[in-house]
Design a protein around this motif. Structure first.
Motif, PDB file in Angstrom:
ATOM      1  N   GLY A 236      32.576  43.452   6.526  1.00  0.00           N
ATOM      2  CA  GLY A 236      32.952  43.580   6.988  1.00  0.00           C
ATOM      3  C   GLY A 236      34.396  42.761   6.855  1.00  0.00           C
ATOM      4  O   GLY A 236      33.880  41.845   6.092  1.00  0.00           O
ATOM      5  N   VAL A 237      35.674  43.000   8.209  1.00  0.00           N
ATOM      6  CA  VAL A 237      37.087  42.880   6.809  1.00  0.00           C
ATOM      7  C   VAL A 237      36.844  40.897   7.113  1.00  0.00           C
ATOM      8  O   VAL A 237      35.792  40.377   8.022  1.00  0.00           O
ATOM      9  N   GLY A 238      36.846  40.179   5.488  1.00  0.00           N
ATOM     10  CA  GLY A 238      37.558  39.344   5.723  1.00  0.00           C
ATOM     11  C   GLY A 238      35.801  38.492   5.714  1.00  0.00           C
ATOM     12  O   GLY A 238      35.266  36.969   5.208  1.00  0.00           O
ATOM     13  N   SER A 239      34.850  39.111   4.866  1.00  0.00           N
ATOM     14  CA  SER A 239      33.234  38.770   5.144  1.00  0.00           C
ATOM     15  C   SER A 239      32.653  38.543   3.407  1.00  0.00           C
ATOM     16  O   SER A 239      34.182  38.459   2.652  1.00  0.00           O
ATOM     17  N   ILE A 240      32.379  37.869   3.430  1.00  0.00           N
ATOM     18  CA  ILE A 240      32.397  36.889   2.211  1.00  0.00           C
ATOM     19  C   ILE A 240      32.225  38.418   0.617  1.00  0.00           C
ATOM     20  O   ILE A 240      33.127  38.266  -0.465  1.00  0.00           O
ATOM     21  N   SER A 241      31.516  39.232   1.130  1.00  0.00           N
ATOM     22  CA  SER A 241      31.446  40.669   0.299  1.00  0.00           C
ATOM     23  C   SER A 241      32.459  41.661   0.427  1.00  0.00           C
ATOM     24  O   SER A 241      32.846  41.757  -0.923  1.00  0.00           O
ATOM     25  N   HIS A 242      33.854  41.411   1.003  1.00  0.00           N
ATOM     26  CA  HIS A 242      34.712  41.566   1.111  1.00  0.00           C
ATOM     27  C   HIS A 242      35.742  41.091   0.546  1.00  0.00           C
ATOM     28  O   HIS A 242      36.351  41.880  -0.422  1.00  0.00           O
ATOM     29  N   LEU A 243      35.202  39.827   0.308  1.00  0.00           N
ATOM     30  CA  LEU A 243      36.955  38.884  -0.295  1.00  0.00           C
ATOM     31  C   LEU A 243      36.292  39.333  -2.010  1.00  0.00           C
ATOM     32  O   LEU A 243      37.341  38.857  -2.853  1.00  0.00           O
ATOM     33  N   ALA A 244      34.386  39.153  -1.863  1.00  0.00           N
ATOM     34  CA  ALA A 244      34.524  39.404  -3.343  1.00  0.00           C
ATOM     35  C   ALA A 244      34.806  40.174  -3.863  1.00  0.00           C
ATOM     36  O   ALA A 244      35.018  40.291  -5.516  1.00  0.00           O
ATOM     37  N   GLY A 245      34.647  41.468  -3.159  1.00  0.00           N
ATOM     38  CA  GLY A 245      36.236  42.828  -3.632  1.00  0.00           C
ATOM     39  C   GLY A 245      37.162  43.055  -4.007  1.00  0.00           C
ATOM     40  O   GLY A 245      37.491  43.354  -5.061  1.00  0.00           O
ATOM     41  N   GLU A 246      37.665  41.968  -2.944  1.00  0.00           N
ATOM     42  CA  GLU A 246      39.203  41.456  -3.394  1.00  0.00           C
ATOM     43  C   GLU A 246      39.354  41.064  -4.819  1.00  0.00           C
ATOM     44  O   GLU A 246      40.171  41.552  -5.542  1.00  0.00           O
ATOM     45  N   LEU A 247      38.580  40.142  -5.222  1.00  0.00           N
ATOM     46  CA  LEU A 247      38.762  38.964  -5.592  1.00  0.00           C
ATOM     47  C   LEU A 247      38.131  40.332  -7.414  1.00  0.00           C
ATOM     48  O   LEU A 247      38.902  39.732  -8.318  1.00  0.00           O
ATOM     49  N   PHE A 248      37.532  40.697  -6.939  1.00  0.00           N
ATOM     50  CA  PHE A 248      36.878  41.916  -8.314  1.00  0.00           C
ATOM     51  C   PHE A 248      38.155  42.870  -8.536  1.00  0.00           C
ATOM     52  O   PHE A 248      38.608  42.617 -10.125  1.00  0.00           O
ATOM     53  N   LYS A 249      38.972  42.920  -7.450  1.00  0.00           N
ATOM     54  CA  LYS A 249      40.463  44.289  -8.156  1.00  0.00           C
ATOM     55  C   LYS A 249      41.207  43.050  -8.701  1.00  0.00           C
ATOM     56  O   LYS A 249      41.481  43.621  -8.910  1.00  0.00           O
ATOM     57  N   MET A 250      41.146  42.558  -8.212  1.00  0.00           N
ATOM     58  CA  MET A 250      42.145  41.212  -8.476  1.00  0.00           C
ATOM     59  C   MET A 250      42.154  40.866 -10.261  1.00  0.00           C
ATOM     60  O   MET A 250      43.062  41.179 -10.654  1.00  0.00           O
ATOM     61  N   MET A 251      41.102  40.953 -10.623  1.00  0.00           N
ATOM     62  CA  MET A 251      40.881  40.230 -11.105  1.00  0.00           C
ATOM     63  C   MET A 251      40.501  41.351 -12.476  1.00  0.00           C
ATOM     64  O   MET A 251      40.721  40.860 -13.977  1.00  0.00           O
ATOM     65  N   THR A 252      40.067  42.908 -12.204  1.00  0.00           N
ATOM     66  CA  THR A 252      40.181  43.362 -12.986  1.00  0.00           C
ATOM     67  C   THR A 252      40.938  44.722 -13.311  1.00  0.00           C
ATOM     68  O   THR A 252      41.301  45.932 -13.717  1.00  0.00           O
ATOM     69  N   GLY A 253      41.814  44.492 -12.252  1.00  0.00           N
ATOM     70  CA  GLY A 253      43.332  45.345 -12.006  1.00  0.00           C
ATOM     71  C   GLY A 253      43.140  47.042 -11.738  1.00  0.00           C
ATOM     72  O   GLY A 253      43.481  47.999 -11.183  1.00  0.00           O
ATOM     73  N   VAL A 254      41.854  46.773 -10.572  1.00  0.00           N
ATOM     74  CA  VAL A 254      40.816  48.232 -10.399  1.00  0.00           C
ATOM     75  C   VAL A 254      41.487  48.428  -8.998  1.00  0.00           C
ATOM     76  O   VAL A 254      41.700  47.905  -8.346  1.00  0.00           O
ATOM     77  N   GLU A 255      41.566  49.996  -8.048  1.00  0.00           N
ATOM     78  CA  GLU A 255      41.820  50.092  -7.271  1.00  0.00           C
ATOM     79  C   GLU A 255      40.639  51.056  -5.910  1.00  0.00           C
ATOM     80  O   GLU A 255      40.166  52.076  -6.969  1.00  0.00           O
ATOM     81  N   MET A 256      39.790  50.261  -5.628  1.00  0.00           N
ATOM     82  CA  MET A 256      38.428  50.784  -4.748  1.00  0.00           C
ATOM     83  C   MET A 256      39.077  50.948  -3.140  1.00  0.00           C
ATOM     84  O   MET A 256      40.037  49.973  -2.578  1.00  0.00           O
TER      85      MET A 256
END
Length: 195
Positions: A32-52
């Protein structure tokens, strides 16, 4: 970080390359939105520059069901909820998001091995209402930490991918403050709003 067995990327560097070559085409489920899994994905996107593409569900079970059914290619899920799918080969563990590999899955690397500074851990703690006497908080802390030191409990938690960390009340307060600051930055940067 989990993927269906047919997903082309088998490692985090391969995932980054694949996602950069296919921007917006990798669908990642979360509870869900705001879950730790969601935030983990957003952090990954920020740190790697990928669009998922984040695909939120209403809980871990529906998010994993969508992954198992091939409706999404990836998910970021807690180890307790996904470890048996990795062990049985129904899903591929690309990496764990903790600061180091976990005992229960020694062949699954940590994301930080490929993305320096990346670390996400789901954690559980015990709190008490404001105004609870310090002597009661200290007694609860001592009893809880004594339980967490029990080798049988530590082994059971490790079996499903968890790690015990016992803190003092002051240490836990600092940990919560640090986590709040870290995730507030991710939430602001990703412009996450309540659903």
């Amino acid at each position: 970080m989990l993927a269906v067995p047919s997903f082309p990327a088998k490692t985090i560097p391969e995932l980054v390359d694949y996602a950069k070559a296919n921007p917006g085409k990798v669908n990642v489920s979360s509870p869900g939105v705001g879950s730790i899994s969601h935030l983990a994905g957003e952090l990954f996107k920020m740190m790697t520059g990928v669009e998922m593409v984040h695909v939120p569900f209403s809980g871990n079970s529906p998010a994993l069901t969508a992954l198992l059914g091939g409706q999404v290619e990836m998910s970021i899920a807690s180890l307790p909820s996904s470890i048996e799918f990795i062990r049985t080969g129904k899903l591929r563990g690309l990496a764990v998001t903790s600061a180091k590999r976990v005992e229960a899955l020694p062949d699954v690397p940590a994301v930080v091995e490929s993305v320096p500074g990346y670390e996400v851990s789901a954690w559980y703690g015990v709190g008490a209402p404001k105004g609870t006497p310090n002597e009661l908080i200290d007694k609860l802390n001592n009893e809880i930490n004594a339980s967490l030191a029990d080798p049988k409990l530590k082994a059971r938690i490790a079996d499903f991918g968890g790690t015990v960390f016992a803190l003092s009340p002051a240490g836990f307060s600092k940990f919560i403050a640090d986590e709040t600051e870290k995730w507030a930055k991710v939430i602001r940067a990703a412009n996450i709003k309540p659903a």
